[in-house]
Design an enzyme around this catalytic site. Structure first.
Site, mmCIF file in Angstrom:
data_model
loop_
_atom_site.group_PDB
_atom_site.id
_atom_site.type_symbol
_atom_site.label_atom_id
_atom_site.label_comp_id
_atom_site.label_asym_id
_atom_site.label_seq_id
_atom_site.Cartn_x
_atom_site.Cartn_y
_atom_site.Cartn_z
ATOM 1 N N TRP A 100 2.537 49.095 -5.996
ATOM 2 C CA TRP A 100 3.469 49.677 -5.193
ATOM 3 C C TRP A 100 4.981 49.053 -5.248
ATOM 4 O O TRP A 100 6.018 50.065 -5.068
ATOM 5 C CB TRP A 100 3.060 49.184 -3.474
ATOM 6 C CG TRP A 100 1.704 49.618 -3.239
ATOM 7 C CD1 TRP A 100 0.473 49.181 -2.819
ATOM 8 C CD2 TRP A 100 1.117 51.007 -3.235
ATOM 9 N NE1 TRP A 100 -0.566 50.103 -2.716
ATOM 10 C CE2 TRP A 100 -0.023 51.279 -2.796
ATOM 11 C CE3 TRP A 100 2.052 52.303 -3.526
ATOM 12 C CZ2 TRP A 100 -0.717 52.538 -2.507
ATOM 13 C CZ3 TRP A 100 1.377 53.432 -3.231
ATOM 14 C CH2 TRP A 100 -0.001 53.646 -2.820
ATOM 15 N N ASP A 172 8.486 45.165 1.722
ATOM 16 C CA ASP A 172 7.280 46.106 1.984
ATOM 17 C C ASP A 172 6.071 45.343 2.698
ATOM 18 O O ASP A 172 5.462 44.649 1.746
ATOM 19 C CB ASP A 172 6.774 46.994 0.878
ATOM 20 C CG ASP A 172 5.649 47.934 0.911
ATOM 21 O OD1 ASP A 172 5.075 47.885 2.228
ATOM 22 O OD2 ASP A 172 5.387 48.614 0.004
ATOM 23 N N LYS A 196 -2.387 50.456 7.396
ATOM 24 C CA LYS A 196 -3.269 49.278 6.877
ATOM 25 C C LYS A 196 -3.518 48.505 7.896
ATOM 26 O O LYS A 196 -4.884 48.161 8.036
ATOM 27 C CB LYS A 196 -2.577 48.602 5.878
ATOM 28 C CG LYS A 196 -1.959 49.515 4.666
ATOM 29 C CD LYS A 196 -2.984 49.954 3.600
ATOM 30 C CE LYS A 196 -2.565 50.921 2.823
ATOM 31 N NZ LYS A 196 -1.305 51.096 1.732
HETATM 32 C C1 LIG Z 1 -0.678 51.803 1.082
HETATM 33 C C2 LIG Z 1 0.447 51.076 0.550
HETATM 34 C C3 LIG Z 1 1.903 52.020 0.227
HETATM 35 C C4 LIG Z 1 1.624 53.390 0.174
HETATM 36 O O1 LIG Z 1 1.723 53.733 1.562
HETATM 37 P P1 LIG Z 1 1.781 55.780 1.796
HETATM 38 O O2 LIG Z 1 1.666 55.250 3.288
HETATM 39 O O3 LIG Z 1 0.475 56.182 1.533
HETATM 40 O O4 LIG Z 1 2.929 55.998 1.131
HETATM 41 C C5 LIG Z 1 2.992 51.293 -0.070
HETATM 42 N N1 LIG Z 1 3.011 49.979 -0.126
HETATM 43 C C6 LIG Z 1 1.914 49.228 0.174
HETATM 44 C C7 LIG Z 1 2.173 47.682 0.087
HETATM 45 C C8 LIG Z 1 0.615 49.696 0.552
HETATM 46 O O5 LIG Z 1 -0.474 48.838 0.903
#
Ligand SMILES: *Cc1c(COP(=O)(O)O)cnc(C)c1O
Length: 365
Positions: A100, A172, A196
């Site tokens: 990511w 993030d 998540k």
């Molecule tokens: C799942 C995830 C993403 C991607 O998320 P989307 O909503 O599918 O774009 C980005 N960063 C992290 C840390 C993730 O776990």
């Protein structure tokens, strides 16, 4: 019957929240309609989004000089929004701790080319650790330093934030959102997709320091992706992901009822310890992450034998433990044990793993 769902995302939500949503499905509090069916400009929805913002502010202790935005597009769209909104010098420092972070870095390169620099990486050991971030070669004119704080796929988590040398930190937190207390003042931007740990897919929550929300964005930035557009309109410039925001609001209430983020952290540490302790003593299963960098949320593990891994995943599924297959880039297994995973879920999983190990020993001795 509900299973123990170890999915990395979309993932398990608190049963109480789902039941409440079910109760309110046909008639939300006397409105005679579902939240799905109501105008985002209605009084009922205005109360929902304002209450959600108030609750997340309380939970995370968000200072008044930070905006809370409820957005769409997933974390992946936000990868582009970061450079669009923050790049003044077209320079940024990225710390590559997994897929990511790498994707976010690649997105920044679209706008900044070589100006988006990787200042550290743990790619050399399949992202199984967090690099030393105490003295990184951050360009002096960098617009920001970017991290992915909890690496969903590889199961690592920053235990201390990088030394940004005075630069803005962008993080993030998709897979560790609301899992423990955070000091918001250490960040310029905290954001995450909610699917998540917080709610259904389709909502991104971004907590952004006000002075970073300006009209000075990269040329060509779409109106909708300019944070100022969203901030000036309290996330209601266009139709927001209404139903998702409503569920997030319920999850915030649930966390408050559970005792807030300190209590969540204690609950998550207790759960993770059960699994990690077993992984450390097992002769069959092994954790893949350097101990000091282990995530409380995502726990990858392997037997070292792909055939055996597949057998485990299959038998676990049959026993009611879903979504334990590891990410294709790591192999093996991964148990995601987010806030809403009950402690019994992890206890029963470990019981099952012990039984599997004992049977394996018996067959191979
Ligand atoms: C799942 C995830 C993403 C991607 O998320 P989307 O909503 O599918 O774009 C980005 N960063 C992290 C840390 C993730 O776990």
């Amino acid at each position: 019957m509900r299973v123990y769902n170890f999915s990395a995302g979309p993932a398990v939500l608190p049963e109480e929240v789902l039941k409440e949503a079910a109760d309110e499905m046909l008639d939300y509090r006397g409105t005679g309609m579902s939240v799905m069916e109501m105008s985002h400009r209605s009084k009922a929805f205005d109360d929902i989004i304002k209450e959600a913002e108030k609750d997340i502010r309380e939970l995370m202790n968000i200072p008044d000089n930070y905006k809370v935005l409820f957005l769409q597009g997933g974390a992946s769209q936000f990868f582009a929004e970061v450079p669009m909104n923050l790049m003044k010098n077209k320079k940024a420092a990225y710390i590559i701790t997994g897929q990511w972070a790498k994707k976010a870095w690649q997105e920044a390169q679209i706008y900044a080319g070589d100006g988006a620099v990787a200042v550290a990486s743990s790619a050399d050991k399949t992202f199984s650790y967090i690099p030393d971030c105490s003295d990184l070669p951050i360009p002096e004119d960098a617009d920001y330093v970017y991290i992915c704080e909890n690496n969903t796929i590889y199961g690592t988590k920053y235990k201390t934030l990088p030394n940004t040398k005075g630069h803005i930190l962008v993080s993030d937190v998709s897979s560790c959102f609301l899992s423990e207390p955070v000091d918001v003042t250490k960040y310029g931007v905290i954001y995450g997709g909610v699917q998540k740990n917080v709610g259904p897919a389709g909502v991104v929550i971004a907590i952004i320091r006000e002075d970073l929300i300006t009209d000075d964005v990269l040329p060509g930035t779409p109106t909708l992706l300019k944070w100022k557009t969203q901030a000036d309109n309290d996330s209601l410039y266009n139709t927001p992901p209404c139903y998702g925001i409503y569920i997030c609001g319920k999850v915030f209430k649930w966390i408050k009822k559970m005792g807030g983020l300190e209590a969540m952290k204690a609950h998550n540490e207790k759960k993770a310890k059960i699994l990690y302790d077993y992984l450390d003593e097992s002769k069959l299963f092994k954790g893949t992450v350097r101990k000091e960098d282990r995530s409380l949320m995502n726990v990858p593990f392997v037997t070292g034998n792909e055939v055996l891994d597949a057998k485990f995943v299959k038998e676990a599924k049959a026993a009611g433990f879903e979504n334990l297959k590891g990410h294709r880039t790591v192999g093996g297994m991964r148990a995601s044990i987010y806030n809403a995973m009950p402690i019994e879920g992890v206890e029963k999983l470990v019981e099952f793993m012990k039984k599997f190990e004992a049977e394996f020993e018996a067959e191979n001795s």
